[in-house]
Scaffold this active site. Structure first.
Site, PDB file in Angstrom:
ATOM      1  N   SER A   1      18.663 -27.584  -4.289  1.00  0.00           N
ATOM      2  CA  SER A   1      18.974 -27.569  -3.323  1.00  0.00           C
ATOM      3  C   SER A   1      19.161 -26.222  -3.322  1.00  0.00           C
ATOM      4  O   SER A   1      19.164 -25.287  -4.038  1.00  0.00           O
ATOM      5  CB  SER A   1      19.780 -27.873  -2.142  1.00  0.00           C
ATOM      6  OG  SER A   1      20.215 -29.257  -1.773  1.00  0.00           O
TER       7      SER A   1
ATOM      8  N   SER B   1      15.550 -32.148  -1.438  1.00  0.00           N
ATOM      9  CA  SER B   1      16.406 -30.914  -1.357  1.00  0.00           C
ATOM     10  C   SER B   1      17.546 -30.267  -0.689  1.00  0.00           C
ATOM     11  O   SER B   1      16.482 -31.103   1.024  1.00  0.00           O
ATOM     12  CB  SER B   1      15.379 -29.731  -1.915  1.00  0.00           C
ATOM     13  OG  SER B   1      15.413 -28.797  -2.109  1.00  0.00           O
TER      14      SER B   1
ATOM     15  N   ASP C   1      17.197 -27.384   1.349  1.00  0.00           N
ATOM     16  CA  ASP C   1      17.089 -25.986   1.898  1.00  0.00           C
ATOM     17  C   ASP C   1      17.103 -25.242   2.771  1.00  0.00           C
ATOM     18  O   ASP C   1      16.459 -25.942   3.953  1.00  0.00           O
ATOM     19  CB  ASP C   1      15.355 -26.150   1.301  1.00  0.00           C
ATOM     20  CG  ASP C   1      15.376 -26.369   0.472  1.00  0.00           C
ATOM     21  OD1 ASP C   1      15.951 -27.243  -0.110  1.00  0.00           O
ATOM     22  OD2 ASP C   1      13.673 -26.579   0.121  1.00  0.00           O
TER      23      ASP C   1
END
Lengths: 350, 350, 350, 350
Positions: free
Chosen positions: A231, A269, A271
């Site tokens: 991440s 992830s 993000d």
């Protein structure tokens, strides 16, 4: 574009950064911490405009519902380990009570990335005191990078990752501005890493420097997690006069910088990007309309460029600022070897 | 809250409304038209802040991508039949060329609801001249309601529907404001209709006044459409000083008024709402930051109430303003009988 | 539409509800708690599809970033006091470790409403044990309503509020379905309250039953908060086969029910809704594509109606299920007097 | 990853592409056209799942409100000039009538980029016949690239731009899949252009090959537009089994490919992306639930990579496929010189 004096998010006047780092080997191996980004010292009562963007949402950032609704941010931004987002979030609520902010902001923003490869999962070692320490230590000037604060246990492109920061200065609508970026970088595959377009990750492959995700030669943990892919939390600060809708646009430009380094927004992830502008003061009298300033239409491109470029550099700075770390179960996250980086960059230069 | 002098969207200073209505029986039965809501006469160069909300998106409103990105609206808002959204949209682009707006707004906002029960589907009878006529005729003052302009062929709660409008005046952050609403109402089931909480649609059931969706006694079309359930376009104007993020919040309050009359956001309904604020002037110099005004945090509730209440009344006004219409294939859309409405309301009054 | 056997969210097969209530007067006055809604017992490894909607975002619900991204929910839903969202959220993370869910869901969903008028603000009295107790006690069957669990300290339309639930059964695409709703109701002004369209709040005004926001006659706290206007968390469960995009649509229908009772989405309100469908099983093998079921286009209207209607009734049930409570600083939240309610309803019936 | 046999969006089985190109010098200089991407021949009645993402929204793509609500796409995707989006949109509505699709899809998807630098602004030269021709000519197999169809008048990184396409094949959740991308590329600054990380735009600067935005040496138009910075429409097709929520995620990955070539999402750019999956069949019986297939959690990364990589290559292919064009007012858009490109790439290769 030029960097600011510290090449850090703190180049935006008033922005403060503090870290609290917890590294210990007993009773369990811990490599974790908390980073606080304070938009301005009195943000509790003098809010900033803000907006966010999610490239891939396998992560948490509390408070974004209210940021989206109000366009405002009224607390420091905490960044920490996935497991303890709640602790840091409740600490910031408690802080409003401690400060006596009666009409206060009870919806603080706290993000996370997963440090369970180096730090023992399920150990919950952080306390409110660590959060208080990160906040109390928040200051202007140079920002420590690499394995510190929330970035302590992070891994990036299979090297040691962590906190990185960068800034750019420019002019928009006839006025100078600064954009500063701070990342907690914990994402990515080795083979995708590029620095200024050069395929560094292919050149310094896992045969050259082992992947941080490698198991030690004998035995070891087999825990994996949906967060393995990692991440990245990206905080963008600016003193350019942006309204909430403009902050949201700015936040999305983090994607551009991230993509150039090698981010794809992997499925596992988180993000998550937040941008704020310190140009307007939103506290005080609520009995009459406020006058605020905004960049006019078609003047934001320099700010967009600054955000993308500073994001790209902040990630590289996180990699360059980190040192090799050994964590739980013999897991070793090797730093990006700077000598090899220089060598590879030279090889690809025209 | 009190209504404005005309109880119309034009009570917001500067807002203009124009209609073009096309009713003919040859060569095919046509019951259609175009309504234009002009935020201000020079909106082409002096944009307004705007935001939108979708309760159910089985409908079209062009231009919303740019409204969301920029927070601005730089064209009149067209409302017409589903089939000819494109015609009206391209007309507004052409209008920027005719006016010589060199840095102009090529992404106009045009919404629609489906009139194919009364007007022949697939006939495409409107031309750019009709759009030009609606725009040229746009003016301040009283707004004709019912089966006029874009509302010509509409059906609402199985009665004849169409255009309705209403307004409210109030005070927010110490300043007076007006909210005006205009709807093109084409949605809903009879049994769900309520007026001021009274179950009018259950009292005046389809056994009392036949459903507008009924086939004529002998033969007739059996065409049905996903749009049968209908749609509603709601335009909210205000002179309260709202930023884009606040306009978007305001737009969502249309849901509150709609729900009270009996809207559910049916699956085949395009319930699309747009709100704009005329308080700030966004044209002119783009070489330096603009100063704009905004309601401060926690001062918007009166504006929210005004928008919900004016939406509720605008829908009822669309019903009360419409007269019975016979369309293609013998389809008859009966008006809400006002004498029965009064009788039912009296029956339920304490 | 008919209600299910318990007229509760637990009418959706597999859904469990548990409460933990904390009421004490020493060392400080506490009126708080936690409610857990468990989509199914093994939701940790067998996720459900989910989606959310925000009417007004002055509130927190953690985990929604991942719900939006993945369309899935993999944890119980916690609902508690604003100040302690983080505690409950971190507890649910810890629970994944306790259960040994190695590929587990570290992004749990926890919502809140503010109970600081009856319970001492800044006291943080809940512990992980309370969360564990709510979860351990989660079961099927009847659901206690009113001042219990997360609803303990809540106020609704200036009466005592809290937890309410309701359900509806129907048929969609030829198959029977159940929709269940649970609310934590803490919003609204007296004058806006309507029951089945009847203006109950105007009839039982603050001159008849004092507002829960009244100060006691002598002295007392003067603390107010942006949360005073309150909030409402609405959880919608169904066994109809919905994909994530359909769950999101369903979540927005909570607005319809809320608006009919008198919700406007006040500016300081956190009106946050989450809907999930238990029809598909998303755990197990991840090595091959899943087959899942979905309602086809144009078959969701019965589910939409069910959600709106059950939301409307769940709020009324929260009001009817609550008893008068005295909290900190002599604050008294009076229950909605059921005898007066019956009297008023009769007065307005045709 | 490998490309498919045609390295084109048509490598996804069933996807068809057609172009209609209009180039003439009388009565005004016209360089425009229409491209149609048909998800499958019977998409009118057998919908595909779809989702969209906007990097910067200074552009139009009709129909996205319904794509967001339903998660479905039921029409070909048109791409054309900014001024005539409406024409193409209404043509597709008319086509449903011509085909007798009674329960048809009246909300078609049509995107645009601005060709007013080479083609006379305000001329509106396209007719429904051009749209019909593009649709009638849609077929499988190789796709013409460069200045053709909707891409006729486009400019990209200050070189001649237009239509480009590419594909990738891979395996996800144990099954082979193809991702195909088609772009209409009309964005970007010379200095930002990179090919495989190499700063081609800095090496082949405007001193080497003049900017397409240059005025001719003597006289000429001075019209500029908010669209000068350009736009890019990106269509992503796949046969991987994706639900709507997954299509939306896929659409955002276009940003990653675009950023690597040098896109920033400029303020005056309409960077709008749509992704669809042909794996499920959504037509036919609506009387019972559908069974559909979906990639399970944590199996999408190969599809994400494919989309980003094919987007990157499709843009480069648009540049490499275009030839120098002279348009109105002596404006010349020079093609990217392939010999110089090869030279520069060699210079930067390790």
């Amino acid at each position: 574009m030029m960097t600011g004096p510290e090449n850090a998010i703190t180049d935006v006047p008033g922005v403060l950064v503090g870290h609290s780092t917890l590294i210990r080997d007993e009773p369990e191996v811990v490599r974790t911490g908390i980073t606080m980004v304070v938009p301005r010292a009195d943000v509790w009562t003098d809010y900033v405009y803000a907006g966010s963007h999610v490239l891939n949402g396998d992560g948490e950032m509390t408070g974004l519902i209210w940021v989206a609704e109000s366009g405002m941010l009224g607390s420091p931004i905490g960044i920490t380990s996935t497991s303890q987002v709640g602790l840091v979030r409740d600490f910031l609520v408690a802080e409003t009570h401690r400060l006596g902010v009666v009409a206060g902001f009870h919806l603080p923003v706290v993000g996370e990335t997963w440090d369970g490869w180096l730090s023992t999962p399920g150990s919950f070692p952080l306390t409110a005191d660590h959060a208080a320490s990160a906040l109390a230590g928040a200051g202007p000037g140079p920002v420590a990078e690499g394995a510190i604060g929330g970035g302590t246990g992070m891994i990036c492109h299979e090297f040691k990752g962590g906190i990185g920061t960068s800034s750019r200065v420019g002019t928009a609508a006839g006025e100078p501005f600064t954009v500063g970026v701070l990342v907690q970088a914990n994402y990515g595959e080795r083979s995708d890493l590029r620095v200024d377009g050069v395929p560094v990750g292919r050149e310094i492959g896992v045969d050259v420097v082992p992947s941080a995700w490698s198991e030690p030669p004998v035995g070891g943990s087999t825990v994996t997690s949906p967060h393995d892919g990692g991440s990245i939390i990206i905080v963008i600060a600016t003193d350019a006069p942006l309204l909430p809708v403009q902050c949201r646009r700015l936040a999305q430009r983090a994607t551009v910088g991230l993509a150039r380094v090698g981010g794809y927004g992997h499925e596992s992830s988180g993000d998550i990007f937040i941008a704020f502008s310190t140009a307007n003061h939103l506290g005080g009298d609520r009995e009459s309309p406020l006058e605020v300033r905004t960049l006019p239409l078609d003047s934001m491109d320099p700010v967009f460029h600054a955000a993308a470029d500073a994001t790209e550099e902040a990630i590289v700075n996180a990699l360059c600022g980190a040192e090799t770390m050994t964590g739980r179960a013999g897991h070793v996250a090797s730093a990006l070897p700077l000598d090899l980086l220089v060598e590879v960059m030279g090889k690809y230069r025209a």
